[in-house]
Design a protein around this motif. Structure first.
Motif, short mmCIF file in Angstrom:
data_model
loop_
_atom_site.label_atom_id
_atom_site.label_comp_id
_atom_site.label_asym_id
_atom_site.label_seq_id
_atom_site.Cartn_x
_atom_site.Cartn_y
_atom_site.Cartn_z
N VAL A 123 -35.24 -22.97 -4.10
CA VAL A 123 -36.23 -21.92 -3.92
C VAL A 123 -37.36 -22.50 -3.08
CG1 VAL A 123 -37.97 -20.55 -5.15
CG2 VAL A 123 -35.66 -20.72 -6.05
N SER A 124 -37.82 -21.74 -2.12
CA SER A 124 -38.90 -22.20 -1.24
C SER A 124 -40.24 -22.15 -1.96
CB SER A 124 -38.98 -21.35 0.02
OG SER A 124 -39.42 -20.04 -0.31
N ASP A 125 -41.17 -22.94 -1.46
CA ASP A 125 -42.54 -22.91 -1.98
C ASP A 125 -43.10 -21.50 -1.87
OD1 ASP A 125 -42.33 -25.63 -2.33
OD2 ASP A 125 -43.62 -26.14 -0.63
N GLU A 126 -42.80 -20.84 -0.75
CA GLU A 126 -43.31 -19.49 -0.53
C GLU A 126 -42.81 -18.53 -1.59
OE1 GLU A 126 -41.80 -21.32 1.88
OE2 GLU A 126 -43.49 -21.75 3.20
N LEU A 160 -45.15 -16.44 -4.09
CA LEU A 160 -45.04 -14.99 -4.08
C LEU A 160 -45.00 -14.41 -5.49
CD1 LEU A 160 -44.67 -12.37 -2.45
CD2 LEU A 160 -42.20 -12.82 -2.51
N GLU A 161 -44.39 -15.13 -6.43
CA GLU A 161 -44.33 -14.66 -7.82
C GLU A 161 -45.71 -14.39 -8.40
OE1 GLU A 161 -41.89 -13.55 -9.89
OE2 GLU A 161 -40.75 -13.66 -8.03
N PHE A 162 -46.70 -15.18 -7.99
CA PHE A 162 -48.06 -14.96 -8.48
C PHE A 162 -48.62 -13.64 -7.97
CE2 PHE A 162 -47.73 -19.56 -8.90
CZ PHE A 162 -48.30 -19.77 -10.14
N LEU A 163 -48.23 -13.26 -6.76
CA LEU A 163 -48.73 -12.01 -6.18
C LEU A 163 -47.99 -10.79 -6.72
CD1 LEU A 163 -49.17 -13.05 -2.45
CD2 LEU A 163 -50.89 -13.04 -4.28
N LEU A 164 -46.80 -11.00 -7.24
CA LEU A 164 -45.98 -9.89 -7.72
C LEU A 164 -46.27 -9.50 -9.17
CD1 LEU A 164 -42.55 -10.83 -6.10
CD2 LEU A 164 -44.20 -9.09 -5.34
N SER A 207 -56.80 -21.48 -1.42
CA SER A 207 -55.92 -21.99 -0.35
C SER A 207 -54.50 -21.43 -0.50
CB SER A 207 -55.87 -23.51 -0.37
OG SER A 207 -57.11 -24.07 -0.04
N GLY A 208 -54.03 -21.32 -1.73
CA GLY A 208 -52.69 -20.76 -1.99
C GLY A 208 -52.61 -19.31 -1.58
N LYS A 209 -53.66 -18.55 -1.88
CA LYS A 209 -53.70 -17.14 -1.50
C LYS A 209 -53.72 -17.00 0.02
CE LYS A 209 -56.11 -15.77 -5.68
NZ LYS A 209 -57.39 -15.40 -6.27
N GLU A 210 -54.52 -17.83 0.68
CA GLU A 210 -54.59 -17.78 2.15
C GLU A 210 -53.26 -18.19 2.78
OE1 GLU A 210 -57.92 -20.34 2.94
OE2 GLU A 210 -59.38 -18.79 2.37
N TYR A 211 -52.62 -19.19 2.20
CA TYR A 211 -51.33 -19.66 2.72
C TYR A 211 -50.27 -18.57 2.64
CZ TYR A 211 -47.03 -22.37 3.06
OH TYR A 211 -45.79 -22.82 3.43
N ILE A 212 -50.12 -17.96 1.48
CA ILE A 212 -49.07 -16.94 1.32
C ILE A 212 -49.42 -15.68 2.12
CG2 ILE A 212 -49.86 -15.85 -0.82
CD1 ILE A 212 -46.24 -16.80 0.00
N ALA A 213 -50.70 -15.36 2.27
CA ALA A 213 -51.10 -14.22 3.09
C ALA A 213 -50.75 -14.49 4.55
CB ALA A 213 -52.59 -13.95 2.93
N GLY A 214 -50.96 -15.73 5.00
CA GLY A 214 -50.60 -16.09 6.37
C GLY A 214 -49.12 -15.97 6.63
N ILE A 215 -48.32 -16.39 5.68
CA ILE A 215 -46.86 -16.26 5.80
C ILE A 215 -46.49 -14.78 5.90
CG2 ILE A 215 -44.66 -16.58 4.58
CD1 ILE A 215 -45.71 -19.21 5.55
N ALA A 216 -47.07 -13.95 5.05
CA ALA A 216 -46.78 -12.51 5.07
C ALA A 216 -47.18 -11.90 6.41
CB ALA A 216 -47.49 -11.81 3.92
N ARG A 217 -48.34 -12.26 6.92
CA ARG A 217 -48.80 -11.73 8.21
C ARG A 217 -47.83 -12.10 9.33
NH1 ARG A 217 -53.88 -13.72 6.47
NH2 ARG A 217 -55.12 -12.01 5.64
N GLU A 218 -47.37 -13.35 9.34
CA GLU A 218 -46.42 -13.80 10.37
C GLU A 218 -45.13 -13.01 10.32
OE1 GLU A 218 -45.45 -17.93 10.19
OE2 GLU A 218 -47.56 -18.55 10.29
N ARG A 219 -44.61 -12.82 9.13
CA ARG A 219 -43.32 -12.16 8.98
C ARG A 219 -43.38 -10.64 9.16
NH1 ARG A 219 -40.88 -15.92 4.17
NH2 ARG A 219 -40.86 -17.79 5.43
N LEU A 220 -44.56 -10.09 8.94
CA LEU A 220 -44.71 -8.64 9.06
C LEU A 220 -45.26 -8.21 10.41
CD1 LEU A 220 -46.04 -7.85 5.49
CD2 LEU A 220 -43.75 -7.43 6.38
N ALA A 221 -45.65 -9.18 11.22
CA ALA A 221 -46.24 -8.86 12.54
C ALA A 221 -45.19 -8.36 13.52
CB ALA A 221 -46.93 -10.10 13.11
#
Length: 86
Positions: free
Chosen positions: A10-13, A17-21, A72-86
């Motif tokens: 399982v990836s770190d991402e 993500l589980e924390f956000l869900l 930092s964790g929130k910013e990291y996962i938000a950045g990943i989401a922005r990249e993948r959803l752009a």
């Protein structure tokens, strides 16, 4: 008897993500492992690594470790989401 959960990585991402869900601000290792295809022990190892990276933090509560995302964790996962959803 193996349930096959330890066979996948399982990836770190995915862990972050589980924390956000969830609506809970913090989770126990066992709660996270319920939604991931790996063992509770492996979830704990990943969380320890993420804590060393400053993406999650924890404290002991009633003999169990409680985890939550850092800023930092929130910013990291938000950045990943922005990249993948752009």
């Amino acid at each position: 008897m193996s349930d096959g959960r330890h066979d996948r990585e399982v990836s770190d991402e995915r862990v972050l993500l589980e924390f956000l869900l969830t609506s809970d601000p913090a989770l126990f290792t066992s709660e996270l492992s319920e939604n991931l295809p790996i063992t509770r022990q492996r979830v704990g190892q990943l969380l320890n690594e993420l804590e060393q990276d400053g993406l999650v933090t924890s404290k002991k509560a009633s003999g169990r470790r409680l985890w939550w995302l850092t800023t930092s964790g929130k910013e990291y996962i938000a950045g990943i989401a922005r990249e993948r959803l752009a």
